[in-house]
Design a protein around this motif. Structure first.
Motif, PDB file in Angstrom:
ATOM      1  N   ILE A 105       2.662   0.110   0.889  1.00 27.51           N
ATOM      2  CA  ILE A 105       2.761   0.490   2.299  1.00 27.51           C
ATOM      3  C   ILE A 105       4.029  -0.103   2.906  1.00 27.51           C
ATOM      4  O   ILE A 105       4.769   0.556   3.630  1.00 27.51           O
ATOM      5  N   PHE A 106       4.300  -1.346   2.570  1.00 27.36           N
ATOM      6  CA  PHE A 106       5.497  -1.985   3.115  1.00 27.36           C
ATOM      7  C   PHE A 106       6.769  -1.344   2.583  1.00 27.36           C
ATOM      8  O   PHE A 106       7.754  -1.203   3.311  1.00 27.36           O
ATOM      9  N   ARG A 144       7.136   1.636   1.967  1.00 26.40           N
ATOM     10  CA  ARG A 144       7.307   2.843   2.765  1.00 26.40           C
ATOM     11  C   ARG A 144       7.959   2.521   4.115  1.00 26.40           C
ATOM     12  O   ARG A 144       8.768   3.297   4.619  1.00 26.40           O
ATOM     13  N   PHE A 145       7.591   1.359   4.679  1.00 28.39           N
ATOM     14  CA  PHE A 145       8.225   0.948   5.936  1.00 28.39           C
ATOM     15  C   PHE A 145       9.738   0.812   5.765  1.00 28.39           C
ATOM     16  O   PHE A 145      10.502   1.012   6.695  1.00 28.39           O
ATOM     17  N   TYR A 146      10.153   0.427   4.550  1.00 29.92           N
ATOM     18  CA  TYR A 146      11.587   0.275   4.290  1.00 29.92           C
ATOM     19  C   TYR A 146      12.192   1.560   3.741  1.00 29.92           C
ATOM     20  O   TYR A 146      13.363   1.590   3.380  1.00 29.92           O
ATOM     21  N   ARG A 151       6.247  -9.592  -0.429  1.00 30.38           N
ATOM     22  CA  ARG A 151       6.377  -8.514   0.552  1.00 30.38           C
ATOM     23  C   ARG A 151       7.697  -8.648   1.309  1.00 30.38           C
ATOM     24  O   ARG A 151       8.396  -7.669   1.550  1.00 30.38           O
TER      25      ARG A 151
END
Lengths: 262, 310
Positions: free
Chosen positions: B104-105, B107-109, B152
């Motif tokens: 998910i993280f 994807r944030f990047y 993360r």
């Protein structure tokens, strides 16, 4: 010298999408426990009203009562899910799980986060009205293809109540305060927005208040399309929805941001 | 001499009447580890959060903040894109498992799928978490959660790593493991900002540090330099509240400094022999002579009494 690639952060739509995707991912992780009840609820309604109450009430506003109520239910399903998601759900993510603190360390702004949240509420609105649509048309209570407007109105309803609930959440200090919102605002809305009976039956003194409730407008919009009965008042309904989302959404972002960024 | 990558000048932040950070200034060189040391409530976390935009500096604050060429007040996203943050509280997504948290993280990047998967495998290996790939967050120990938060933070190969008390509450093994990883990252060119109240931690990995108290910088410099300049090299610690009346007299008065508290009295001196003379005159052997450390500097600089936030 700033590093050349630092500004290559994800574009706006990407950032909103990734917030939305996080919620989607968490929701679909428990597909059975999250995906089944939306289908079960209309079945319970069908049993409760169809077997019992339906016999006593013939027609409401020239519609078979079951069908009248069913069209309202397409909207309330979206209302409830969006309201829960953006009140209890948001509060837990904000205060207990601290999920937002983690997300805000990534290239996402507080505004992105809150708008993503509202869009997710809209999406849940789509899904929940769709579930009601499936069950009730399967039993022949809702007519197809007219009822296919439901997911669209579900999105608008979900977005409205997502924004409203976030605004409420921005004021809430302890999770118990939501009891006032649920019992004080949403329950009356269920009864006085033309879901169970037409608001024209309300006393003239109360009628204008019913016109102010957001649910009134989504129910009216949905029934108009469903019955293919259009009038000029629909512009007011559509305008209300757009203005409501913009205005309430704006204040929700503004106020909730203060709780995320100090 | 290399040019600093972080320049902060006269930055202040108040929460109501509380002045959390007062006109703080510092600069950080590339690939250096810069530490903020201070008691709870000193303003360390607030300063760190201002760097990546989680806190904003005071309205009308005219100070300078230049983080790799960006100002958090106008370029929050660029700074977040080049940084990794390890906050004080492990804010992992408990509803997702280890790999899902990282995916998910990623994807944030906006990392493409194959890149994200490769990077996650590397990082889990780097932080010795490979066996926990599919574990639930609740099943992880405190040390594992901490390492996962660090993993993360490293997803986007940050140039700047911001760590808020990275090893608080962890056992010595995990603490040393994390220090090793941080040294490794520093060697690879990552700039590190870190808050801690472990003097040992600051001494082990920081090239430069600020000792903060009540929002202000009290001392600033290289840890060894701070030690050399601010404290006598030897300490005699006398336990059990033994009286030291009359022990320090004559020529010792000039060379020995006493810091007396209820239970433990500490005598500082640059001459170890002077301390041995005092110790020989004690009636009990419940004492220790040791080299002074950052903790002594810290206590001398901040005073022994507790503040309201502690």
């Amino acid at each position: 010298m700033p590093p050349s690639n630092a500004r290559l952060y994800p574009p706006l739509w990407r950032r909103l999408y990734s917030v939305w995707f996080r919620h989607m991912r968490v929701y679909t992780r428990h597909l059975i426990s999250n995906g089944f009840p939306p289908f079960l609820e209309p079945l319970i309604f069908l049993g409760g009203i169809g077997l019992g109450l339906g016999d006593y009430i013939g027609k409401m506003d020239n519609m078979p009562y079951l069908e009248y109520l069913a069209t309202g239910l397409l909207c309330t399903a979206a209302m409830w899910t969006a309201a829960f998601e953006c009140s209890y759900g948001t509060f837990i993510r904000l205060e207990f799980e601290k999920v937002y603190d983690g997300m805000l360390a990534a290239p996402i702004t507080a505004e992105n986060l809150i708008v993503g949240e509202i869009l997710w509420a809209g999406t849940k609105g789509v899904f929940f009205s769709f579930a009601v649509l499936c069950v009730l048309s399967l039993f022949g209570i809702l007519r197809l293809p007219n009822a296919l407007i439901a997911p669209f109105v579900g999105f608008l309803t979900g977005t409205m109540f997502g924004a409203l609930s976030l605004l409420i959440t921005s004021y809430v200090k302890t999770i118990n305060h939501f009891n006032f919102y649920m019992t004080g605002l949403l329950s009356p809305m269920f009864f006085f927005s033309g879901v169970v009976f037409p608001i024209s039956k309300l006393p003239p003194a109360v009628y204008p208040f019913a016109q102010l409730l957001p649910l009134t407008h989504s129910v009216r919009l949905l029934r108009a399309v469903y019955l293919v009965e259009f009038d000029l008042l629909l512009f007011w309904n559509a305008a209300y929805i757009v203005i409501f989302i913009t205005l309430i959404g704006f204040f929700a972002v503004k106020r909730l941001k203060k709780r995320l960024i100090n | 001499m290399a040019e600093s990558v972080i320049k902060v000048e006269k930055i202040s932040k108040s929460f109501g009447p509380v002045r959390a950070v007062q006109e703080l200034s510092f600069s950080v060189l590339p690939a250096a580890c810069f530490g903020f040391l201070g008691p709870n409530g000193a303003g360390k976390t607030t300063m760190m959060k201002m760097i990546y935009g989680k806190n904003t500096c005071d309205r009308g604050c005219r100070g300078v903040m230049d983080i790799f060429g960006f100002d958090p007040r106008s370029d929050e996203l660029a700074i977040k894109n080049l940084s990794g943050v390890v906050p004080q509280e492990d804010n992992l997504d408990e509803e997702l498992n280890v790999i899902q948290n990282l995916m998910i993280f990623a994807r944030f990047y906006n990392l493409p799928g194959p890149v994200a998967r490769r990077r996650i495998t590397e990082l889990l290996e780097f932080l010795e978490l490979s066996e926990k790939t599919r574990s639930k967050i609740r099943e992880l120990s405190g040390g594992m959660k901490r390492r996962l938060v660090i993993a993360r933070a490293l997803l986007n190969e940050p140039r700047l790593l911001i760590l808020d008390e990275p090893t608080t509450g962890l056992d010595p093994q995990v603490r040393h493991l994390i220090w090793d990883k941080l040294r490794h990252l520093k060697r690879q060119g990552t700039t590190i900002l870190l808050t801690t109240h472990y003097m040992e931690e600051a001494f082990q990995i920081c090239d430069e540090l600020i000792i903060m108290d009540k929002g202000q910088a009290i001392l600033q410099g290289n840890p060894r330099q701070l030690l050399r300049d601010n404290i006598e090299p030897y300490v005699l610690e006398i336990m059990d509240g033994q009286s030291i009346d009359g022990l320090v007299s004559g020529d010792l008065l000039d060379s020995v400094r006493a810091d007396i508290s209820h239970e433990v009295s500490r005598l500082y001196s640059s001459q170890i022999d002077d301390l041995r003379r005092v110790a020989a005159a004690l009636h009990s052997d419940n004492y220790v002579i040791r080299q002074s450390n950052l903790e002594d500097v810290f206590l001398k600089a901040t005073g022994r009494s507790l503040n309201a936030a502690q």
